[in-house]
Design a protein around this motif. Structure first.
Motif, PDB file in Angstrom:
ATOM      1  N   ARG A 188      16.908  21.513 -12.670  1.00  0.00           N
ATOM      2  CA  ARG A 188      16.524  20.456 -11.711  1.00  0.00           C
ATOM      3  C   ARG A 188      16.523  19.042 -12.312  1.00  0.00           C
ATOM      4  O   ARG A 188      16.397  18.035 -11.647  1.00  0.00           O
ATOM      5  CB  ARG A 188      15.096  20.917 -11.445  1.00  0.00           C
ATOM      6  N   ASP A 189      16.965  19.094 -13.518  1.00  0.00           N
ATOM      7  CA  ASP A 189      16.737  17.641 -14.307  1.00  0.00           C
ATOM      8  C   ASP A 189      17.947  16.968 -13.794  1.00  0.00           C
ATOM      9  O   ASP A 189      19.019  17.412 -13.550  1.00  0.00           O
ATOM     10  CB  ASP A 189      16.823  17.634 -15.804  1.00  0.00           C
ATOM     11  N   ARG A 190      17.759  15.586 -14.096  1.00  0.00           N
ATOM     12  CA  ARG A 190      18.988  14.556 -13.770  1.00  0.00           C
ATOM     13  C   ARG A 190      18.905  13.822 -15.049  1.00  0.00           C
ATOM     14  O   ARG A 190      18.090  12.858 -15.268  1.00  0.00           O
ATOM     15  CB  ARG A 190      18.707  13.953 -12.500  1.00  0.00           C
TER      16      ARG A 190
ATOM     17  N   LYS B  30      15.576   4.669 -10.872  1.00  0.00           N
ATOM     18  CA  LYS B  30      14.543   4.778  -9.663  1.00  0.00           C
ATOM     19  C   LYS B  30      15.358   5.411  -8.307  1.00  0.00           C
ATOM     20  O   LYS B  30      14.762   6.220  -7.622  1.00  0.00           O
ATOM     21  CB  LYS B  30      14.141   3.385  -9.148  1.00  0.00           C
TER      22      LYS B  30
ATOM     23  N   TYR C  55      18.137   7.265  -7.982  1.00  0.00           N
ATOM     24  CA  TYR C  55      18.825   8.615  -8.049  1.00  0.00           C
ATOM     25  C   TYR C  55      17.638   9.513  -8.654  1.00  0.00           C
ATOM     26  O   TYR C  55      17.978  10.900  -8.945  1.00  0.00           O
ATOM     27  CB  TYR C  55      19.991   8.813  -8.955  1.00  0.00           C
ATOM     28  N   GLN C  56      16.346   9.172  -8.868  1.00  0.00           N
ATOM     29  CA  GLN C  56      15.348   9.936  -9.413  1.00  0.00           C
ATOM     30  C   GLN C  56      15.535  10.720 -10.907  1.00  0.00           C
ATOM     31  O   GLN C  56      15.673  11.853 -10.903  1.00  0.00           O
ATOM     32  CB  GLN C  56      14.857  10.940  -8.405  1.00  0.00           C
TER      33      GLN C  56
ATOM     34  N   SER D 239      15.401  12.198 -14.489  1.00  0.00           N
ATOM     35  CA  SER D 239      14.227  12.729 -15.175  1.00  0.00           C
ATOM     36  C   SER D 239      14.332  12.593 -16.781  1.00  0.00           C
ATOM     37  O   SER D 239      13.499  12.498 -17.603  1.00  0.00           O
ATOM     38  CB  SER D 239      14.135  14.056 -14.996  1.00  0.00           C
TER      39      SER D 239
ATOM     40  N   ASP E 124       6.553   1.748 -13.254  1.00  0.00           N
ATOM     41  CA  ASP E 124       6.684   2.950 -12.635  1.00  0.00           C
ATOM     42  C   ASP E 124       7.964   3.446 -12.816  1.00  0.00           C
ATOM     43  O   ASP E 124       9.038   3.179 -12.396  1.00  0.00           O
ATOM     44  CB  ASP E 124       6.640   2.500 -10.974  1.00  0.00           C
TER      45      ASP E 124
ATOM     46  N   SER F   8       8.190   6.833 -12.337  1.00  0.00           N
ATOM     47  CA  SER F   8       7.694   8.341 -12.012  1.00  0.00           C
ATOM     48  C   SER F   8       8.366   9.649 -12.096  1.00  0.00           C
ATOM     49  O   SER F   8       7.976  10.770 -12.288  1.00  0.00           O
ATOM     50  CB  SER F   8       6.936   8.406 -10.516  1.00  0.00           C
ATOM     51  N   SER F   9       9.765   9.362 -12.021  1.00  0.00           N
ATOM     52  CA  SER F   9      10.578  10.649 -12.063  1.00  0.00           C
ATOM     53  C   SER F   9      10.942  11.004 -13.561  1.00  0.00           C
ATOM     54  O   SER F   9      11.555  12.185 -13.680  1.00  0.00           O
ATOM     55  CB  SER F   9      11.870  10.357 -11.317  1.00  0.00           C
ATOM     56  N   VAL F  10      10.641  10.085 -14.595  1.00  0.00           N
ATOM     57  CA  VAL F  10      11.358  10.177 -15.782  1.00  0.00           C
ATOM     58  C   VAL F  10      10.199  11.052 -16.592  1.00  0.00           C
ATOM     59  O   VAL F  10       8.927  10.789 -16.653  1.00  0.00           O
ATOM     60  CB  VAL F  10      11.423   8.974 -16.522  1.00  0.00           C
ATOM     61  N   ARG F  11      10.551  12.019 -17.453  1.00  0.00           N
ATOM     62  CA  ARG F  11       9.604  12.906 -18.054  1.00  0.00           C
ATOM     63  C   ARG F  11       9.928  12.608 -19.653  1.00  0.00           C
ATOM     64  O   ARG F  11       9.170  12.901 -20.416  1.00  0.00           O
ATOM     65  CB  ARG F  11       9.657  14.154 -17.658  1.00  0.00           C
TER      66      ARG F  11
END
Length: 525
Positions: free
Chosen positions: A225-227, A270, A272-273, A275, A295, A297-300
């Motif tokens: 699921r990661d990008r 942002k 392409y979301q 992570s 912001d 938010s998609s990055v972990r």
């Protein structure tokens, strides 16, 4: 079979000790393209997105078919022999990735080059690696054509709605990978040239998998699921791992940007979301100035390598985004990161601890380990290591089975490694050992400083003088008053004897294409 790579490996007695290889249990025959690409399709990920570009998304199955066609072109039309070197020249793009796997599938050795390299630099690599075939983005052809006229390069196939695609169109979608050995060279990566004289480093098929198993799997723990996204070129091993091999090993996706300046990288994260982000400390600093609302938010996970990560940058990023950057040190010689922080074990300011399968220590000039808290040379060994292509500097990098990375480090009582300087960046002034990066870190905490570099310059009285070159943020004036303020600021931040007695304001700092500051150029001025 072309035995050039075998013939030009360093003598075995000059190799580092490759530890923990038995635990990795590689088969005798191994073509890494099978593990990264063919197995992914066989496991049911054929329609899963592997590469995202601003123009299109590509599936694992599409990449496999195109890599197979390129392998056929290399064998059928270029007469490629297993072991031949193939130069790759392109920005981060789908076709760059497809060509890399096409070369590896055919049993060739990929030699990727930075898009901004000029003919003079390309000729050095072509001659050192004895390259006769190149696959090149048509937009970057001019410099390579110039290099061809003054080198042994014989044929260039261009891609980008050009001849390579036409040749691919008539080739089969399937290909039987050449049965390379696990210890056959599949990559010659040239160092980025911070010293001005790049070296070719030779990496085996097994090494491509090892960096995924030693670093990416335990530290990043990616899932399909990661990008992934980042700024380093695929021609740089930091980029090859972080933006191609790591995501593909996990059956994840990677976002490839031809240009990844901080503003473009930020908007792509942002859009392409993304992570997992791979970039340099310099880029994180510029991202901070571009990031208005914090912001992401998609990055972990954020990863930093390529140069030391100053604690002020780490602190500012954490404060603004809530994310803790994972610092790490790697080298072209060892292929990727070998000491790193991890999500559950971060000591801000420290690089971290050795990753799975690697050992590290700090040694003195005679190679003896020094006590914790003592500055010395970083020595590393593990399942990857330095094998220079026909280069006498192998004897300097590998000593007593250990890779000496050229970095000055301290290890604390808890086993965390703390970067001090590149060993050639230690400044001896009036008998004091002064680490340039420590002075840089102090300057970086001043509100006016965008980036800086600290070097030693000759001085009759002190031997060397600490000199700072400073790039200011917008809104600050480069005048004597600010210079004095910065000098006094450093005196109050770290030991006063370390302050830069010379300080110049500059518009920019010379960097390699991978973002490393070229301090050797600053010393030549």
């Amino acid at each position: 079979m072309d035995t050039f790579a075998i013939d030009n490996l360093p003598p075995v007695e000059q190799w580092p000790e490759f530890s923990n290889l038995a635990e990795l249990d590689y088969p005798e025959k191994l073509n890494c393209a099978e593990n990264f690409l063919d197995d992914a399709v066989a496991e049911g990920f054929g329609e899963h997105t592997v590469i995202v570009t601003p123009d299109q998304e590509y599936s694992y199955a599409r990449l496999q078919k195109d890599a197979n066609r390129i392998a056929h072109v290399l064998l059928d039309d270029c007469g490629l022999l297993p072991g031949n070197r193939v130069l790759l020249r392109a920005p981060n793009s789908y076709m760059m990735a497809a060509c890399w796997f096409g070369v590896v599938k055919a049993g060739g050795i990929a030699v990727s080059t930075m898009p901004l390299f000029r003919a003079k630099e390309l000729i050095v690599m072509i001659e050192k690696a004895q390259i006769k075939t190149a696959l090149c983005d048509a937009r970057l052809a001019d410099e390579l054509q110039s290099a061809k006229s003054d080198s042994i390069l014989e044929q260039i196939l261009l891609f980008g709605e050009s001849e390579l695609e036409k040749m691919m169109s008539g080739k089969p979608e399937t290909f039987e990978n050449f049965p390379t050995a696990a210890d056959d060279t599949c990559l010659i990566a040239f160092t980025s040239g911070t010293t001005g004289n790049p070296k070719g480093t030779m990496h085996f098929q097994r090494d491509m998998l090892t960096i995924c198993r030693a670093y990416s799997e335990p530290i990043l723990a990616p899932t399909p699921r990661d990008r992934f996204i980042g700024s380093p070129p695929l021609a740089f091993t930091f980029g090859l791992g972080g933006q191609l091999l790591f995501p593909m090993y996990a059956r994840a996706s990677t976002i490839l940007l031809e240009k990844a300046s901080p503003d473009l990288l930020l908007s792509a994260i942002k859009k392409y979301q993304a992570s997992i982000v791979f970039t340099s400390p310099t880029a994180y600093r510029f991202l901070l100035s571009e990031l208005k609302d914090g912001d992401l938010s998609s990055v972990r996970t954020c990863v930093s390598a390529g140069e030391t990560l100053p604690k002020p940058t780490w602190d500012s990023w954490k404060e603004k985004t809530g994310l803790e950057i994972l610092d790490g040190i790697g080298s072209t010689e060892l292929l990727h990161i070998f000491i790193s922080s991890s999500a559950d074990d971060i000591r801000p300011g420290a690089t971290g601890k050795p990753v799975n399968g690697y050992q590290a220590k700090v040694v003195d000039e005679t190679g003896n380990e020094v006590p914790p808290g003592t500055t010395g040379k970083l020595a590393v060994k593990g399942p990857t290591g330095c094998r220079y292509l026909a280069d006498e500097r192998q004897k300097n990098y590998v000593q007593n089975g250990w890779n000496l990375t050229g970095d000055a480090y301290k290890m604390d009582e808890d086993g965390y490694f703390w970067f001090q300087a590149r060993t050639d960046d230690m400044i001896i002034s009036s008998g004091y050992n002064i680490a340039g990066p420590e002075v840089e870190a102090a300057l970086m905490t001043h509100e006016s400083v965008m980036e800086c570099a600290v070097i030693g310059i000759p001085d009759e009285q002190r031997g060397s003088l600490v000199k700072a070159l400073v790039v200011l943020k917008e809104g600050f004036s480069a005048d004597e008053l600010l210079a004095k303020e910065l000098q006094d600021f450093v005196k109050k931040t770290i030991a006063p004897f370390k302050y830069p007695r010379a300080l110049d304001f500059v518009d920019s700092l010379p960097k390699t294409e991978t973002g490393k500051i070229q301090r050797f150029k600053l010393r030549q001025v």
